[in-house]
Design a protein around this motif. Structure first.
Motif, mmCIF file in Angstrom:
data_model
loop_
_atom_site.group_PDB
_atom_site.id
_atom_site.type_symbol
_atom_site.label_atom_id
_atom_site.label_comp_id
_atom_site.label_asym_id
_atom_site.label_seq_id
_atom_site.Cartn_x
_atom_site.Cartn_y
_atom_site.Cartn_z
ATOM 1 N N GLN A 133 0.389 11.098 4.449
ATOM 2 C CA GLN A 133 -0.006 11.689 5.719
ATOM 3 C C GLN A 133 0.215 13.191 5.695
ATOM 4 O O GLN A 133 1.306 13.666 5.376
ATOM 5 C CB GLN A 133 0.794 11.081 6.878
ATOM 6 N N TYR A 161 0.370 5.237 1.321
ATOM 7 C CA TYR A 161 -0.467 6.207 2.010
ATOM 8 C C TYR A 161 0.252 7.560 2.027
ATOM 9 O O TYR A 161 1.472 7.642 1.993
ATOM 10 C CB TYR A 161 -0.718 5.810 3.461
ATOM 11 N N PHE A 217 4.095 -0.758 8.478
ATOM 12 C CA PHE A 217 4.453 0.473 7.806
ATOM 13 C C PHE A 217 5.960 0.677 7.768
ATOM 14 O O PHE A 217 6.684 0.320 8.707
ATOM 15 C CB PHE A 217 3.809 1.673 8.515
ATOM 16 N N TYR A 274 0.842 -1.194 0.000
ATOM 17 C CA TYR A 274 0.000 0.000 0.000
ATOM 18 C C TYR A 274 0.882 1.251 0.000
ATOM 19 O O TYR A 274 1.972 1.247 0.556
ATOM 20 C CB TYR A 274 -0.879 0.047 1.260
ATOM 21 N N PHE A 327 3.957 7.049 3.244
ATOM 22 C CA PHE A 327 4.236 5.758 3.872
ATOM 23 C C PHE A 327 3.865 4.619 2.950
ATOM 24 O O PHE A 327 2.807 4.617 2.311
ATOM 25 C CB PHE A 327 3.430 5.599 5.164
ATOM 26 N N LEU A 374 4.122 13.566 3.971
ATOM 27 C CA LEU A 374 4.862 12.395 4.436
ATOM 28 C C LEU A 374 4.226 11.167 3.797
ATOM 29 O O LEU A 374 3.010 10.981 3.896
ATOM 30 C CB LEU A 374 4.796 12.326 5.963
ATOM 31 N N GLY A 417 -3.058 16.862 10.573
ATOM 32 C CA GLY A 417 -4.471 17.080 10.809
ATOM 33 C C GLY A 417 -5.410 16.331 9.886
ATOM 34 O O GLY A 417 -6.632 16.434 10.030
ATOM 35 N N LEU A 418 -4.864 15.569 8.939
ATOM 36 C CA LEU A 418 -5.731 14.833 7.995
ATOM 37 C C LEU A 418 -5.590 13.330 8.117
ATOM 38 O O LEU A 418 -6.289 12.586 7.427
ATOM 39 C CB LEU A 418 -5.412 15.252 6.558
ATOM 40 N N GLY A 419 -4.680 12.861 8.931
ATOM 41 C CA GLY A 419 -4.486 11.423 9.055
ATOM 42 C C GLY A 419 -3.772 10.854 7.849
ATOM 43 O O GLY A 419 -3.063 11.556 7.128
ATOM 44 N N LEU A 420 -3.971 9.573 7.598
ATOM 45 C CA LEU A 420 -3.361 8.903 6.461
ATOM 46 C C LEU A 420 -4.434 8.617 5.432
ATOM 47 O O LEU A 420 -5.520 8.127 5.762
ATOM 48 C CB LEU A 420 -2.702 7.586 6.893
ATOM 49 N N LEU A 461 -5.188 6.776 1.582
ATOM 50 C CA LEU A 461 -4.683 5.749 0.679
ATOM 51 C C LEU A 461 -4.533 6.293 -0.733
ATOM 52 O O LEU A 461 -5.465 6.881 -1.288
ATOM 53 C CB LEU A 461 -5.648 4.560 0.682
#
Lengths: 111, 115
Positions: free
Chosen positions: B37, B35, B106, B33, B90, B88, B40-43, B45
Protein backbone atom coordinates in the motif's frame (compact mmCIF):
# COMPACT_ATOMS: atom_id res chain seq x y z
CA UNK A 1 -2.53 0.39 -14.89
CA UNK A 2 -5.33 0.75 -12.38
CA UNK A 3 -8.11 -1.65 -13.30
CA UNK A 4 -10.54 -0.10 -10.86
CA UNK A 5 -10.96 3.67 -10.75
CA UNK A 6 -12.29 5.20 -7.54
CA UNK A 7 -13.57 8.67 -6.73
CA UNK A 8 -13.47 10.94 -4.88
CA UNK A 9 -10.04 10.74 -3.29
CA UNK A 10 -11.35 12.38 -0.14
CA UNK A 11 -14.77 13.21 1.22
CA UNK A 12 -16.07 15.25 4.13
CA UNK A 13 -19.64 14.61 5.24
CA UNK A 14 -21.64 15.98 8.12
CA UNK A 15 -22.91 13.61 10.76
CA UNK A 16 -26.22 12.17 9.63
CA UNK A 17 -25.54 12.80 5.97
CA UNK A 18 -25.06 10.36 3.09
CA UNK A 19 -21.57 9.43 1.96
CA UNK A 20 -21.24 8.27 -1.64
CA UNK A 21 -18.12 6.72 -3.16
CA UNK A 22 -17.99 5.66 -6.79
CA UNK A 23 -15.95 3.09 -8.67
CA UNK A 24 -15.66 2.10 -12.32
CA UNK A 25 -14.02 -0.85 -14.02
CA UNK A 26 -13.23 -2.00 -17.55
CA UNK A 27 -12.63 -5.73 -17.27
CA UNK A 28 -15.93 -7.48 -18.00
CA UNK A 29 -14.50 -10.68 -16.53
CA UNK A 30 -14.76 -9.21 -13.04
CA UNK A 31 -17.40 -11.11 -11.13
CA UNK A 32 -17.02 -10.00 -7.54
CA UNK A 33 -17.01 -6.46 -6.14
CA UNK A 34 -16.15 -5.96 -2.47
CA UNK A 35 -15.67 -2.83 -0.43
CA UNK A 36 -13.04 -2.75 2.27
CA UNK A 37 -12.82 -0.34 5.20
CA UNK A 38 -9.49 0.61 6.74
CA UNK A 39 -8.89 2.47 9.99
CA UNK A 40 -5.52 4.10 10.71
CA UNK A 41 -2.93 1.55 11.80
CA UNK A 42 -5.09 -1.39 10.81
CA UNK A 43 -5.39 -3.68 7.86
CA UNK A 44 -8.40 -3.39 5.55
CA UNK A 45 -11.50 -5.32 6.55
CA UNK A 46 -14.35 -6.48 4.33
CA UNK A 47 -17.36 -4.20 4.67
CA UNK A 48 -19.81 -5.42 2.05
CA UNK A 49 -19.63 -7.13 -1.34
CA UNK A 50 -21.81 -7.74 -4.37
CA UNK A 51 -21.96 -10.08 -7.33
CA UNK A 52 -23.16 -8.73 -10.70
CA UNK A 53 -26.38 -10.72 -10.71
CA UNK A 54 -28.00 -8.14 -8.42
CA UNK A 55 -28.20 -4.37 -8.73
CA UNK A 56 -28.19 -3.51 -5.06
CA UNK A 57 -27.16 -4.99 -1.74
CA UNK A 58 -27.87 -3.46 1.62
CA UNK A 59 -26.39 -4.26 5.01
CA UNK A 60 -27.47 -1.93 7.74
CA UNK A 61 -26.47 1.62 6.81
CA UNK A 62 -24.24 0.44 3.96
CA UNK A 63 -25.55 -0.12 0.43
CA UNK A 64 -23.78 -1.12 -2.77
CA UNK A 65 -25.41 -0.06 -6.02
CA UNK A 66 -24.22 -1.91 -9.11
CA UNK A 67 -24.71 -0.92 -12.76
CA UNK A 68 -23.43 -3.72 -14.96
CA UNK A 69 -24.05 -1.97 -18.27
CA UNK A 70 -22.15 1.12 -17.16
CA UNK A 71 -19.49 -0.97 -15.40
CA UNK A 72 -19.87 1.12 -12.29
CA UNK A 73 -20.62 0.47 -8.65
CA UNK A 74 -20.92 2.69 -5.64
CA UNK A 75 -21.03 2.60 -1.87
CA UNK A 76 -23.64 4.61 -0.01
CA UNK A 77 -23.34 5.16 3.72
CA UNK A 78 -26.60 6.39 5.16
CA UNK A 79 -26.78 8.40 8.39
CA UNK A 80 -22.99 8.75 8.38
CA UNK A 81 -21.37 8.74 11.82
CA UNK A 82 -17.98 9.95 13.07
CA UNK A 83 -17.05 6.29 13.63
CA UNK A 84 -17.37 5.77 9.89
CA UNK A 85 -14.34 8.02 9.35
CA UNK A 86 -11.87 5.74 7.61
CA UNK A 87 -10.40 4.95 4.22
CA UNK A 88 -12.65 2.98 1.89
CA UNK A 89 -11.42 0.84 -0.97
CA UNK A 90 -13.46 -0.65 -3.73
CA UNK A 91 -12.09 -3.74 -5.40
CA UNK A 92 -12.88 -6.27 -8.09
CA UNK A 93 -11.82 -9.78 -8.94
CA UNK A 94 -12.73 -12.47 -11.42
CA UNK A 95 -14.06 -14.61 -8.60
CA UNK A 96 -14.22 -14.45 -4.83
CA UNK A 97 -10.89 -15.52 -3.41
CA UNK A 98 -8.92 -14.55 -6.47
CA UNK A 99 -6.51 -11.65 -6.31
CA UNK A 100 -8.24 -8.36 -5.70
CA UNK A 101 -7.74 -5.30 -7.88
CA UNK A 102 -8.16 -2.31 -5.60
CA UNK A 103 -9.14 1.26 -6.28
CA UNK A 104 -6.89 3.99 -4.91
CA UNK A 105 -9.07 4.59 -1.87
CA UNK A 106 -11.29 7.34 -0.49
CA UNK A 107 -10.53 9.02 2.80
CA UNK A 108 -13.86 9.75 4.50
CA UNK A 109 -14.20 12.21 7.35
CA UNK A 110 -17.53 12.54 9.11
CA UNK A 111 -17.74 15.73 11.16
CA UNK B 1 -7.26 -9.33 12.65
CA UNK B 2 -5.28 -11.17 15.36
CA UNK B 3 -5.54 -14.41 13.39
CA UNK B 4 -3.16 -12.99 10.80
CA UNK B 5 0.11 -11.73 12.25
CA UNK B 6 2.95 -9.94 10.55
CA UNK B 7 6.49 -9.46 11.76
CA UNK B 8 8.12 -7.07 12.08
CA UNK B 9 5.53 -4.31 12.38
CA UNK B 10 8.08 -1.64 11.54
CA UNK B 11 11.42 -1.93 9.83
CA UNK B 12 14.08 0.51 8.72
CA UNK B 13 16.75 -0.78 6.38
CA UNK B 14 19.37 0.54 4.00
CA UNK B 15 19.54 0.37 0.24
CA UNK B 16 20.96 -2.94 -0.94
CA UNK B 17 20.10 -4.92 2.17
CA UNK B 18 18.13 -8.16 2.01
CA UNK B 19 15.13 -8.25 4.28
CA UNK B 20 12.30 -10.65 4.96
CA UNK B 21 8.77 -9.88 6.07
CA UNK B 22 6.90 -12.73 7.67
CA UNK B 23 3.23 -13.60 7.82
CA UNK B 24 1.57 -16.27 9.92
CA UNK B 25 -2.08 -17.22 10.17
CA UNK B 26 -4.09 -19.42 12.47
CA UNK B 27 -7.24 -19.43 10.35
CA UNK B 28 -6.36 -22.63 8.56
CA UNK B 29 -6.76 -20.92 5.20
CA UNK B 30 -5.03 -22.23 2.10
CA UNK B 31 -4.88 -18.95 0.20
CA UNK B 32 -2.41 -16.23 1.14
CA UNK B 33 -1.52 -12.92 -0.46
CA UNK B 34 1.01 -10.10 -0.18
CA UNK B 35 -0.08 -6.56 -1.01
CA UNK B 36 1.73 -3.25 -0.94
CA UNK B 37 0.00 0.00 0.00
CA UNK B 38 1.29 3.40 -1.04
CA UNK B 39 -0.44 6.71 -0.29
CA UNK B 40 -2.84 7.58 -3.07
CA UNK B 41 -2.26 4.30 -4.93
CA UNK B 42 -4.37 1.86 -2.95
CA UNK B 43 -3.23 -1.72 -2.49
CA UNK B 44 -1.38 -3.58 -5.19
CA UNK B 45 -0.82 -7.32 -5.32
CA UNK B 46 2.77 -8.56 -5.15
CA UNK B 47 2.41 -12.35 -4.93
CA UNK B 48 -0.24 -14.86 -4.02
CA UNK B 49 -0.37 -18.53 -3.15
CA UNK B 50 -3.38 -20.85 -3.30
CA UNK B 51 -1.59 -23.67 -1.50
CA UNK B 52 1.90 -24.64 -0.36
CA UNK B 53 2.96 -25.73 -3.83
CA UNK B 54 1.31 -22.88 -5.71
CA UNK B 55 3.00 -19.47 -6.04
CA UNK B 56 1.85 -16.79 -8.46
CA UNK B 57 3.15 -13.37 -9.40
CA UNK B 58 0.93 -10.39 -8.92
CA UNK B 59 0.87 -6.97 -10.49
CA UNK B 60 4.17 -5.72 -9.04
CA UNK B 61 6.39 -8.75 -8.32
CA UNK B 62 9.67 -7.31 -9.66
CA UNK B 63 12.22 -6.93 -6.87
CA UNK B 64 10.34 -9.29 -4.55
CA UNK B 65 10.32 -13.02 -3.89
CA UNK B 66 8.19 -15.19 -1.64
CA UNK B 67 8.32 -18.47 0.19
CA UNK B 68 5.37 -20.55 1.39
CA UNK B 69 7.02 -22.57 4.12
CA UNK B 70 3.80 -24.14 5.35
CA UNK B 71 0.07 -23.65 5.04
CA UNK B 72 0.25 -21.09 7.83
CA UNK B 73 3.37 -19.17 6.78
CA UNK B 74 4.05 -16.96 3.79
CA UNK B 75 7.19 -14.79 3.70
CA UNK B 76 8.04 -11.88 1.45
CA UNK B 77 11.67 -11.06 0.68
CA UNK B 78 13.31 -8.01 -0.79
CA UNK B 79 16.59 -9.33 -2.16
CA UNK B 80 18.20 -5.92 -2.49
CA UNK B 81 16.03 -3.20 -1.02
CA UNK B 82 15.68 0.12 -2.81
CA UNK B 83 14.07 3.37 -1.57
CA UNK B 84 10.99 3.07 -3.79
CA UNK B 85 10.10 -0.11 -1.93
CA UNK B 86 9.31 2.06 1.08
CA UNK B 87 5.67 1.26 1.73
CA UNK B 88 3.14 -0.44 3.97
CA UNK B 89 2.99 -4.18 3.33
CA UNK B 90 -0.04 -6.33 4.07
CA UNK B 91 -0.47 -10.05 4.18
CA UNK B 92 -3.96 -11.48 3.66
CA UNK B 93 -5.60 -14.89 3.71
CA UNK B 94 -8.79 -16.42 2.41
CA UNK B 95 -10.49 -19.77 2.59
CA UNK B 96 -10.70 -22.03 -0.44
CA UNK B 97 -14.32 -23.00 0.01
CA UNK B 98 -16.98 -21.39 -2.11
CA UNK B 99 -18.38 -19.53 0.86
CA UNK B 100 -15.07 -18.70 2.50
CA UNK B 101 -13.45 -17.22 -0.57
CA UNK B 102 -15.53 -14.11 -0.32
CA UNK B 103 -13.50 -12.57 2.47
CA UNK B 104 -9.83 -11.79 2.52
CA UNK B 105 -8.54 -11.26 6.05
CA UNK B 106 -5.72 -8.78 6.34
CA UNK B 107 -2.92 -8.63 8.86
CA UNK B 108 -1.98 -5.41 10.66
CA UNK B 109 0.72 -4.49 8.17
CA UNK B 110 4.46 -3.94 8.17
CA UNK B 111 5.72 -0.41 7.67
CA UNK B 112 9.02 -0.54 5.76
CA UNK B 113 11.40 2.36 5.26
CA UNK B 114 14.34 1.92 2.91
CA UNK B 115 17.00 4.60 3.30
Amino acid sequence: QQQVKQSPQSLIVQKGGISIINCAYENTAFDYFPWYQQFPGKGPALLIAIRPDVSEKKEGRFTISFNKSAKQFSLHIMDSQPGDSATYFCAASISPGYALNFGKGTSLLVT
Amino acid sequence: DADVTQTPRNRITKTGKRIMLECSQTKGHDRMYWYRQDPGLGLRLIYYSFDVKDINKGEISDGYSVSRQAQAKFSLSLESAIPNQTALYFCATSDNTAQGRETQYFGPGTRLLVL
